[in-house]
Scaffold this motif. Structure first.
Motif, PDB file in Angstrom:
ATOM      1  N   ALA A   1       3.045   4.198  -2.915  1.00 19.09           N
ATOM      2  CA  ALA A   1       4.222   3.569  -3.520  1.00 19.09           C
ATOM      3  C   ALA A   1       4.507   2.161  -3.000  1.00 19.09           C
TER       4      ALA A   1
ATOM      5  N   LEU B   1      -5.295   7.335  -1.731  1.00 12.91           N
ATOM      6  CA  LEU B   1      -4.044   6.755  -2.231  1.00 12.91           C
ATOM      7  C   LEU B   1      -4.318   5.446  -2.929  1.00 12.91           C
TER       8      LEU B   1
ATOM      9  N   LEU C   1      -4.074   8.724   8.295  1.00 13.17           N
ATOM     10  CA  LEU C   1      -4.122   7.907   7.074  1.00 13.17           C
ATOM     11  C   LEU C   1      -4.680   6.548   7.489  1.00 13.17           C
TER      12      LEU C   1
ATOM     13  N   THR D   1      -1.095   6.425  11.263  1.00 14.48           N
ATOM     14  CA  THR D   1      -1.818   5.549  10.345  1.00 14.48           C
ATOM     15  C   THR D   1      -2.243   4.280  11.076  1.00 14.48           C
ATOM     16  N   GLY D   2      -3.226   3.592  10.491  1.00 13.62           N
ATOM     17  CA  GLY D   2      -3.643   2.315  11.052  1.00 13.62           C
ATOM     18  C   GLY D   2      -4.958   1.857  10.478  1.00 13.62           C
TER      19      GLY D   2
ATOM     20  N   SER E   1      -6.030   2.556  -0.070  1.00 14.25           N
ATOM     21  CA  SER E   1      -6.496   1.237  -0.512  1.00 14.25           C
ATOM     22  C   SER E   1      -7.956   1.219  -0.970  1.00 14.25           C
TER      23      SER E   1
ATOM     24  N   THR F   1      -9.137  -0.168  -3.464  1.00 12.05           N
ATOM     25  CA  THR F   1      -9.520  -1.501  -3.951  1.00 12.05           C
ATOM     26  C   THR F   1      -9.498  -2.530  -2.809  1.00 12.05           C
ATOM     27  N   GLY F   2      -9.305  -2.038  -1.589  1.00 11.11           N
ATOM     28  CA  GLY F   2      -9.240  -2.975  -0.458  1.00 11.11           C
ATOM     29  C   GLY F   2      -8.011  -3.863  -0.543  1.00 11.11           C
TER      30      GLY F   2
HETATM   31  P1  NAD Z   1      -4.939  -0.404  -3.328  1.00 12.09           P
HETATM   32  O1  NAD Z   1      -6.365  -0.572  -2.929  1.00 12.09           O
HETATM   33  O2  NAD Z   1      -4.505   0.882  -3.898  1.00 12.09           O
HETATM   34  O3  NAD Z   1      -4.664  -1.619  -4.320  1.00 12.09           O
HETATM   35  C1  NAD Z   1      -3.474  -1.833  -4.956  1.00 12.09           C
HETATM   36  C2  NAD Z   1      -3.718  -2.976  -5.936  1.00 12.09           C
HETATM   37  O4  NAD Z   1      -4.619  -2.504  -6.944  1.00 12.09           O
HETATM   38  C3  NAD Z   1      -2.454  -3.398  -6.636  1.00 12.09           C
HETATM   39  O5  NAD Z   1      -2.503  -4.799  -6.798  1.00 12.09           O
HETATM   40  C4  NAD Z   1      -2.561  -2.705  -7.988  1.00 12.09           C
HETATM   41  O6  NAD Z   1      -1.895  -3.391  -8.996  1.00 12.09           O
HETATM   42  C5  NAD Z   1      -4.052  -2.721  -8.212  1.00 12.09           C
HETATM   43  N1  NAD Z   1      -4.482  -1.658  -9.121  1.00 12.09           N
HETATM   44  C6  NAD Z   1      -4.296  -0.325  -8.992  1.00 12.09           C
HETATM   45  N2  NAD Z   1      -4.809   0.318 -10.061  1.00 12.09           N
HETATM   46  C7  NAD Z   1      -5.331  -0.636 -10.864  1.00 12.09           C
HETATM   47  C8  NAD Z   1      -6.013  -0.610 -12.120  1.00 12.09           C
HETATM   48  N3  NAD Z   1      -6.256   0.522 -12.780  1.00 12.09           N
HETATM   49  N4  NAD Z   1      -6.415  -1.786 -12.661  1.00 12.09           N
HETATM   50  C9  NAD Z   1      -6.185  -2.955 -12.009  1.00 12.09           C
HETATM   51  N5  NAD Z   1      -5.556  -3.055 -10.820  1.00 12.09           N
HETATM   52  C10 NAD Z   1      -5.139  -1.899 -10.260  1.00 12.09           C
HETATM   53  O7  NAD Z   1      -4.052  -0.799  -2.068  1.00 12.09           O
HETATM   54  P2  NAD Z   1      -2.667  -0.298  -1.522  1.00 12.09           P
HETATM   55  O8  NAD Z   1      -1.616  -0.233  -2.573  1.00 12.09           O
HETATM   56  O9  NAD Z   1      -2.447  -1.112  -0.303  1.00 12.09           O
HETATM   57  O10 NAD Z   1      -2.985   1.175  -1.021  1.00 12.09           O
HETATM   58  C11 NAD Z   1      -2.522   2.320  -1.666  1.00 12.09           C
HETATM   59  C12 NAD Z   1      -1.426   3.021  -0.887  1.00 12.09           C
HETATM   60  O11 NAD Z   1      -1.932   3.473   0.368  1.00 12.09           O
HETATM   61  C13 NAD Z   1      -0.219   2.149  -0.517  1.00 12.09           C
HETATM   62  O12 NAD Z   1       0.651   2.020  -1.599  1.00 12.09           O
HETATM   63  C14 NAD Z   1       0.338   2.931   0.635  1.00 12.09           C
HETATM   64  O13 NAD Z   1       1.066   4.034   0.176  1.00 12.09           O
HETATM   65  C15 NAD Z   1      -0.925   3.418   1.348  1.00 12.09           C
HETATM   66  N6  NAD Z   1      -1.329   2.511   2.443  1.00 12.09           N
HETATM   67  C16 NAD Z   1      -0.960   2.834   3.695  1.00 12.09           C
HETATM   68  C17 NAD Z   1      -1.288   1.983   4.743  1.00 12.09           C
HETATM   69  C18 NAD Z   1      -0.846   2.339   6.136  1.00 12.09           C
HETATM   70  O14 NAD Z   1      -0.247   3.364   6.332  1.00 12.09           O
HETATM   71  N7  NAD Z   1      -1.108   1.516   7.114  1.00 12.09           N
HETATM   72  C19 NAD Z   1      -1.973   0.799   4.510  1.00 12.09           C
HETATM   73  C20 NAD Z   1      -2.365   0.518   3.210  1.00 12.09           C
HETATM   74  C21 NAD Z   1      -2.041   1.388   2.180  1.00 12.09           C
END
Ligand code: NAD
Length: 311
Positions: free
Chosen positions: A20, A263, A175, A155-156, A205, A207-208
């Motif tokens: 989210a 996620l 995570l 997480t990290g 992540s 998609t990085g």
């Molecule tokens: P992600 O790799 O999921 O990328 C998100 C990006 O991809 C956004 O710009 C989104 O618009 C785009 N995207 C997603 N689906 C798409 C599609 N079908 N077409 C085109 N673009 C698309 O990276 P994120 O959001 O950082 O990671 C996902 C989740 O993981 C976060 O929301 C969070 O809940 C969790 N997370 C946790 C940590 C932590 O705890 N340290 C760090 C990073 C992420």
């Protein structure tokens, strides 16, 4: 949708889950209505696990998610949030028991729920690991014993911090993010250790954090120039193959038997529809090999947290 058991817990998480952070406007300014629709679409399509943090958008993501969940029955989603991180500077981290307890209460109020299924310590590499181990994890153990949270984890980014943590504690899950994706598979080193201890693995992540999307990475992305350039080449290569780079990135990240759930974040309902559809298929192995080759000689990592906590 496939569902997998998280480590030794009784939680069965959808293989693709909803992150989210975009609800907090982390990647771009979003429409709240679209964000709420995205959450509802994710749940309607079989996603049952949602992750958030007070850090995302400085509490905005939790607030918007709370609005979305208002109309959803509590048994339809497994919810995780985090404590300890409230900004980008070292001074914005607080892993004291006092702050963790207060943070959980504040998160519950914003989310409009009585409890969360998982509470994480957010990005522990920014903390003093002595405090994390001596104060923060015992605090989570106490919250679990009191029934205020069902499970807990950390997480990290650096792989090392998870190895250190599971050496000392029986945690439910970890995570990590950007460590099992087309550009970097460092998480694979850790998987046998986590599997042997029954620690559930959540991968974030795919998609990085935007690297492997047509829109590209946001301006705050910590990757170096070479990584950004290799990612742009990956986008182009996929275009030449007539496929969306995010499709391959997602399929690659979720296609690991030890990763319980991946996620992905978006505030666009159409994207979550695409993601769920893409997650049903395996990636093209030939294209994956070509894409992986683009990153082979690139430093795909970045520093995160205290120097002593780096890989
Ligand atoms: P992600 O790799 O999921 O990328 C998100 C990006 O991809 C956004 O710009 C989104 O618009 C785009 N995207 C997603 N689906 C798409 C599609 N079908 N077409 C085109 N673009 C698309 O990276 P994120 O959001 O950082 O990671 C996902 C989740 O993981 C976060 O929301 C969070 O809940 C969790 N997370 C946790 C940590 C932590 O705890 N340290 C760090 C990073 C992420």
């Amino acid at each position: 949708m496939q569902y997998n058991k998280l480590g030794k817990t009784d939680l069965n998480l959808s293989k693709l889950s909803y992150g989210a952070s975009p609800l907090g406007g982390v990647f771009r300014n979003i429409s709240e209505a679209d964000g709420i629709r995205t959450v509802h679409t994710a749940l309607d399509l079989g996603i049952n696990h949602i992750d958030v943090s007070p850090y995302y958008g400085d509490t905005v993501a939790e607030t918007v998610l709370g609005k979305a969940l208002k109309t959803v029955s509590r048994d339809r989603f497994i919810l995780s949030t985090k404590a300890g991180r409230y900004g980008s500077e070292f001074a914005d981290f607080d892993f004291s028991a006092k702050r963790i307890n207060a943070s959980l209460e504040e998160s519950l109020a914003r989310l409009g729920v009585d409890g969360v299924d998982i509470l994480y310590l957010h990005d522990i590499e920014f903390g003093d690991l002595n405090q994390v181990f001596e104060e923060a994890i015992p605090c989570l153990q106490a919250l679990k014993a009191q029934g205020k949270i069902r499970y807990f984890g950390v997480t990290g980014y650096p792989v090392k911090i998870f190895e250190e943590t599971v050496k000392h504690f029986d945690i439910d899950c970890i995570l990590t993010y950007c460590r099992y994706a087309l550009h970097d598979t460092a998480l694979t080193k850790l998987i046998p250790i986590l599997d042997s201890k029954g620690v559930g693995i959540i991968n974030a992540s795919p998609t990085g954090m935007g690297l492997l999307t047509e829109r590209g990475a946001p301006s705050w992305h910590p990757g170096n120039k070479e990584l950004l350039a290799a990612s742009a080449k990956a986008v182009k290569l996929c275009q030449e193959h007539g496929v969306d780079v995010t499709e391959v990135a997602l399929q690659f990240a979720i296609d690991h038997p030890s990763i319980v759930s991946t996620l992905v974040g978006t505030a666009n309902p159409l994207n979550i529809e695409k993601n769920v559809k893409w997650a049903e298929k395996k990636p093209d192995p030939v294209l994956v090999e070509k894409l992986r080759a683009l990153f082979a000689n690139v430093d795909c990592t970045w520093p995160s947290g205290h120097a002593t906590n780096q890989d």
